[in-house]
Design an enzyme around this catalytic site. Structure first.
Site, PDB file in Angstrom:
ATOM      1  N   SER A 125       0.754  -1.141   0.112  1.00 46.20           N
ATOM      2  CA  SER A 125      -0.053  -0.087  -0.161  1.00 46.20           C
ATOM      3  C   SER A 125       0.844   1.272  -0.038  1.00 46.20           C
ATOM      4  O   SER A 125       2.079   1.197   0.384  1.00 46.20           O
ATOM      5  CB  SER A 125      -0.895  -0.071   1.484  1.00 46.20           C
ATOM      6  OG  SER A 125      -1.444   1.301   1.503  1.00 46.20           O
ATOM      7  N   TYR A 128      -2.470  -1.223  10.318  1.00 47.23           N
ATOM      8  CA  TYR A 128      -2.516  -1.290   8.870  1.00 47.23           C
ATOM      9  C   TYR A 128      -0.908  -0.869   8.468  1.00 47.23           C
ATOM     10  O   TYR A 128      -0.598  -1.616   7.623  1.00 47.23           O
ATOM     11  CB  TYR A 128      -3.460  -0.552   8.122  1.00 47.23           C
ATOM     12  CG  TYR A 128      -3.882  -0.701   7.037  1.00 47.23           C
ATOM     13  CD1 TYR A 128      -4.403  -1.952   6.420  1.00 47.23           C
ATOM     14  CD2 TYR A 128      -3.186   0.216   5.948  1.00 47.23           C
ATOM     15  CE1 TYR A 128      -4.476  -1.966   5.071  1.00 47.23           C
ATOM     16  CE2 TYR A 128      -3.346  -0.079   4.389  1.00 47.23           C
ATOM     17  CZ  TYR A 128      -4.016  -0.958   4.251  1.00 47.23           C
ATOM     18  OH  TYR A 128      -4.210  -1.166   2.727  1.00 47.23           O
TER      19      TYR A 128
HETATM   20  P1  NAD Z   1     -11.564  -6.213  -0.252  1.00 42.60           P
HETATM   21  O1  NAD Z   1     -12.065  -6.119   1.229  1.00 42.60           O
HETATM   22  O2  NAD Z   1     -12.191  -5.977  -1.554  1.00 42.60           O
HETATM   23  O3  NAD Z   1     -10.600  -7.400  -0.469  1.00 42.60           O
HETATM   24  C1  NAD Z   1      -9.939  -8.260   0.517  1.00 42.60           C
HETATM   25  C2  NAD Z   1      -9.834  -9.559   0.240  1.00 42.60           C
HETATM   26  O4  NAD Z   1      -9.248 -10.215   1.353  1.00 42.60           O
HETATM   27  C3  NAD Z   1     -11.461 -10.079   0.267  1.00 42.60           C
HETATM   28  O5  NAD Z   1     -11.415 -11.183  -0.752  1.00 42.60           O
HETATM   29  C4  NAD Z   1     -11.611 -10.827   1.632  1.00 42.60           C
HETATM   30  O6  NAD Z   1     -12.365 -11.987   1.555  1.00 42.60           O
HETATM   31  C5  NAD Z   1      -9.997 -11.145   1.873  1.00 42.60           C
HETATM   32  N1  NAD Z   1      -9.839 -11.701   3.387  1.00 42.60           N
HETATM   33  C6  NAD Z   1     -10.167 -10.862   4.323  1.00 42.60           C
HETATM   34  N2  NAD Z   1      -9.839 -11.610   5.536  1.00 42.60           N
HETATM   35  C7  NAD Z   1      -9.373 -12.750   4.877  1.00 42.60           C
HETATM   36  C8  NAD Z   1      -8.855 -13.804   5.758  1.00 42.60           C
HETATM   37  N3  NAD Z   1      -8.880 -13.906   6.878  1.00 42.60           N
HETATM   38  N4  NAD Z   1      -8.577 -14.937   4.965  1.00 42.60           N
HETATM   39  C9  NAD Z   1      -8.628 -14.882   3.451  1.00 42.60           C
HETATM   40  N5  NAD Z   1      -8.972 -13.970   2.946  1.00 42.60           N
HETATM   41  C10 NAD Z   1      -9.238 -12.553   3.795  1.00 42.60           C
HETATM   42  O7  NAD Z   1     -10.037  -5.082  -0.212  1.00 42.60           O
HETATM   43  P2  NAD Z   1      -9.267  -4.645  -1.446  1.00 42.60           P
HETATM   44  O8  NAD Z   1      -9.333  -3.107  -1.190  1.00 42.60           O
HETATM   45  O9  NAD Z   1      -9.231  -5.196  -2.491  1.00 42.60           O
HETATM   46  O10 NAD Z   1      -7.869  -5.188  -0.715  1.00 42.60           O
HETATM   47  C11 NAD Z   1      -6.971  -5.963  -1.063  1.00 42.60           C
HETATM   48  C12 NAD Z   1      -5.537  -5.682  -0.543  1.00 42.60           C
HETATM   49  O11 NAD Z   1      -5.151  -4.445  -1.255  1.00 42.60           O
HETATM   50  C13 NAD Z   1      -5.398  -5.412   0.845  1.00 42.60           C
HETATM   51  O12 NAD Z   1      -4.229  -6.202   1.309  1.00 42.60           O
HETATM   52  C14 NAD Z   1      -5.307  -3.959   0.925  1.00 42.60           C
HETATM   53  O13 NAD Z   1      -4.484  -3.295   1.982  1.00 42.60           O
HETATM   54  C15 NAD Z   1      -4.568  -3.662  -0.161  1.00 42.60           C
HETATM   55  N6  NAD Z   1      -4.894  -2.206  -0.569  1.00 42.60           N
HETATM   56  C16 NAD Z   1      -6.012  -1.621  -1.003  1.00 42.60           C
HETATM   57  C17 NAD Z   1      -6.184  -0.550  -1.231  1.00 42.60           C
HETATM   58  C18 NAD Z   1      -7.513   0.075  -1.598  1.00 42.60           C
HETATM   59  O14 NAD Z   1      -7.556   1.668  -1.758  1.00 42.60           O
HETATM   60  N7  NAD Z   1      -8.560  -0.411  -1.697  1.00 42.60           N
HETATM   61  C19 NAD Z   1      -5.141   0.529  -1.325  1.00 42.60           C
HETATM   62  C20 NAD Z   1      -3.961  -0.068  -0.964  1.00 42.60           C
HETATM   63  C21 NAD Z   1      -3.757  -1.361  -0.497  1.00 42.60           C
END
Ligand code: NAD
Length: 261
Positions: free
Chosen positions: A143, A156
């Site tokens: 991130s 985080y």
């Molecule tokens: P999201 O909530 O759509 O996806 C998260 C995924 O992780 C989901 O599929 C969820 O089911 C899964 N998950 C959660 N807990 C879990 C567990 N215990 N076991 C297995 N799977 C689990 O969110 P996202 O935004 O797509 O996030 C995905 C990644 O991207 C994360 O690591 C997040 O930190 C990172 N990220 C997101 C953003 C953003 O702005 N959305 C920015 C930077 C980084």
């Protein structure tokens, strides 16, 4: 090097960025292993849809990324299903927003487990398989918070800085092998994870939704646009391409200029 026929495991891929990455890799011919902690018919239906649309093999494997043994089992089940483990995308992640003196200890433990320790377990289990077949790509979805901080996100930010450090270590340990490890640092992407933190942020800053999006979320993203899951999938695909063979142990920001500030 084409990724056609390679096996890509994407943790946390029944929604958001993980699902977007799985779709982009399948579009390029990779067989994909989807994952989350649930085991609903709609989870398996996602894999079926990807398989049918892109004429690849796709399976959904339930495994809770907060549990080390299940992280390791995900890798062995993927290997059993697909016959190899070539690409590992550590993407599963959760968020919780609170000042550190009010931050629930169990949320801290859960975030460190899912956002950081899971990647330790999956990488440890996947590397011997990648070594055996002589090729591998580890891509960690970190991130912008892996490079910089924001208030109220202590767990985080700590987990994401941690995964950037682990990425560099894995890259050094595999430097002489045909294996690379890199981290992608997205800025804000409008996924369920971001949607879920809007109400708490509205409370913290005493703002309405549109103002939170404009003045808190995109305030630090100079492009004033969310990054998309397709762009992140494309970045993972680039890291798996032969153009990226000498790219290892580094971060690629997809953040509309956030970390240039
Ligand atoms: P999201 O909530 O759509 O996806 C998260 C995924 O992780 C989901 O599929 C969820 O089911 C899964 N998950 C959660 N807990 C879990 C567990 N215990 N076991 C297995 N799977 C689990 O969110 P996202 O935004 O797509 O996030 C995905 C990644 O991207 C994360 O690591 C997040 O930190 C990172 N990220 C997101 C953003 C953003 O702005 N959305 C920015 C930077 C980084």
């Amino acid at each position: 090097m084409s990724i056609t026929g390679k096996c890509a495991i994407i943790t946390g891929s029944n929604s958001g960025i993980g699902l977007g990455v799985a779709e982009e890799l399948a579009k390029l011919g990779a067989n994909v292993v989807l994952n989350s902690f649930s085991d609903r018919p709609e989870d398996h239906a996602l894999a079926e849809k990807i398989a049918n649309e892109h004429k690849v093999r796709a399976v959904y494997v339930k495994a809770d990324m907060s549990k080390g043994d299940e992280c390791r089992e995900l890798i062995s089940k993927a290997n059993d299903a697909m016959g190899s483990v070539d690409i590992l995308v550590n993407n599963a992640g959760i968020q919780h927003v609170a000042p550190i003196d009010e931050f629930p200890a169990e949320k801290w433990d859960q975030i460190i487990a899912i956002n950081l320790s899971s990647a330790f377990h999956t990488t440890a289990a996947a590397l011997p398989l990648m070594r055996k077949q002589g090729w591998g790509r580890v891509v960690n979805i970190a991130s912008a918070h892996g490079l910089t901080a924001s208030p109220y996100k202590s767990a985080y930010v700590s987990a994401k800085h941690g995964i950037v450090g682990m990425t560099k270590t894995v890259a050094l340990e595999t430097a002489e092998e045909p294996i690379t490890a890199n981290a992608i640092c997205p800025g804000y992407v409008l996924t369920p994870l971001v949607e879920a933190q809007i109400p708490d942020t509205m409370k913290q800053y005493n703002m309405d939704r549109d103002t939170v999006i404009r003045e808190v979320l995109l305030e630090r993203q100079p492009s004033k646009k969310f990054a998309t899951v397709e762009q992140l999938g494309g970045t993972v695909a680039f890291l798996c391409s032969s153009a990226a063979e000498q790219i290892t142990g580094t971060t690629i920001s997809v953040d509309g200029g956030w970390t240039a500030l």
